[in-house]
Scaffold this active site. Sequence first.
Site, PDB file in Angstrom:
ATOM      1  N   ASP A  54     -41.861 -67.801 -35.753  1.00 40.43           N
ATOM      2  CA  ASP A  54     -41.981 -68.596 -34.614  1.00 40.43           C
ATOM      3  C   ASP A  54     -42.120 -67.920 -33.339  1.00 40.43           C
ATOM      4  OD1 ASP A  54     -39.302 -68.631 -34.477  1.00 40.43           O
ATOM      5  OD2 ASP A  54     -38.890 -70.565 -34.219  1.00 40.43           O
ATOM      6  N   SER A  55     -41.549 -66.394 -33.816  1.00 35.10           N
ATOM      7  CA  SER A  55     -41.577 -65.290 -32.833  1.00 35.10           C
ATOM      8  C   SER A  55     -43.154 -64.799 -32.430  1.00 35.10           C
ATOM      9  CB  SER A  55     -41.118 -64.107 -33.322  1.00 35.10           C
ATOM     10  OG  SER A  55     -41.562 -63.900 -34.348  1.00 35.10           O
TER      11      SER A  55
ATOM     12  N   ASP B  10     -42.190 -70.265 -40.492  1.00 38.99           N
ATOM     13  CA  ASP B  10     -41.184 -71.052 -39.617  1.00 38.99           C
ATOM     14  C   ASP B  10     -41.422 -72.401 -39.258  1.00 38.99           C
ATOM     15  OD1 ASP B  10     -38.748 -69.539 -39.218  1.00 38.99           O
ATOM     16  OD2 ASP B  10     -39.577 -68.329 -37.590  1.00 38.99           O
TER      17      ASP B  10
ATOM     18  N   LYS C 206     -38.977 -72.069 -43.255  1.00 32.77           N
ATOM     19  CA  LYS C 206     -37.763 -71.603 -42.691  1.00 32.77           C
ATOM     20  C   LYS C 206     -37.375 -72.619 -41.499  1.00 32.77           C
ATOM     21  CE  LYS C 206     -37.080 -67.854 -40.115  1.00 32.77           C
ATOM     22  NZ  LYS C 206     -36.627 -68.343 -38.864  1.00 32.77           N
TER      23      LYS C 206
ATOM     24  N   GLU D  72     -34.151 -73.268 -38.484  1.00 34.53           N
ATOM     25  CA  GLU D  72     -32.659 -73.065 -37.865  1.00 34.53           C
ATOM     26  C   GLU D  72     -31.649 -73.942 -37.911  1.00 34.53           C
ATOM     27  OE1 GLU D  72     -33.465 -71.221 -33.882  1.00 34.53           O
ATOM     28  OE2 GLU D  72     -34.825 -69.915 -34.653  1.00 34.53           O
TER      29      GLU D  72
ATOM     30  N   GLU E 130     -28.832 -63.525 -38.045  1.00 31.93           N
ATOM     31  CA  GLU E 130     -29.205 -62.976 -37.121  1.00 31.93           C
ATOM     32  C   GLU E 130     -28.288 -62.650 -35.787  1.00 31.93           C
ATOM     33  OE1 GLU E 130     -32.835 -62.693 -33.528  1.00 31.93           O
ATOM     34  OE2 GLU E 130     -33.094 -64.370 -35.308  1.00 31.93           O
TER      35      GLU E 130
END
Length: 280
Positions: free
Chosen positions: A51-52, A90, A120, A122, A189
Amino acid sequence: MATQLPTTDIRVGADLIRRRKGGTPIVCLTAYTYPIARLLDPHVDLLLVGDSVAMVVHGHETTLGASLEMMIAHGQAVMRGSARACVVVDMPARSYEGSAVQALASARRIVGETGCQAVKLEGGVDMARQIAAIVAADIPVMGHIGLQPQSVKKDGGYKIKGRTDETVAALIADALAVEKAGAFSVVIEGTIETVAADITRRIAIPTIGIGASDYCDGQILVVDDMVGLTVDRVPKFVKQYADLRSVITHAAERYASEVRDRVFPGPAHVFSKTNGGDDA
């Protein structure tokens, strides 16, 4: 709805990544586009459509600018450019946090419309139910603990994790929860090195470090950071392996100069009755 893109039999899958625990380090990079995926695919084990992309491609200030549609579109592009790496997409903010039902629906849509091998998300203890629900539907999940970019507003910035006994205990609990919920691997991270190393020893699934520890089972970087394309601040943990900013800037300067001086296009770049065929 977009047409589902097929996977290939030779592609590295989540199970193969899981088996790499404690073995040869797992090589991971982000990818957002077809040409970059094609270039990276022969050299990496895993491509993350992160998602970056909201920041490095679309110019948002944080990853919170990513949408489900954005992730699916870039996931499709990367799948078209990748033949062998495990492709993970993501799950963007607001697509899974609400409930296990929401998380499963989003995961099914991502996998169904891209053909990727895994998703993925978080979170640790707080997202264990979501991870378990997705895994129960036979969709592999990569976890993400430590510094969580989707929580940047809640955390008041990009804060390194693991500096206090309380946060260390929370990180360990998150890692154990992600493992128990069935994730095949977990990104760690922005975490103090010794803590990331300890987590790697404690859990049986591979850890992928980014600003964490060389003891992790693998490493990942944002590709734009790694090749020197990032135009804003580059995180401390990034090692730049190239300086493409300078290469592109120099090429643009030369092109602009040649256009203004009427040097380009030259005879080799235009069509006449005698040079070249019918194809451009």
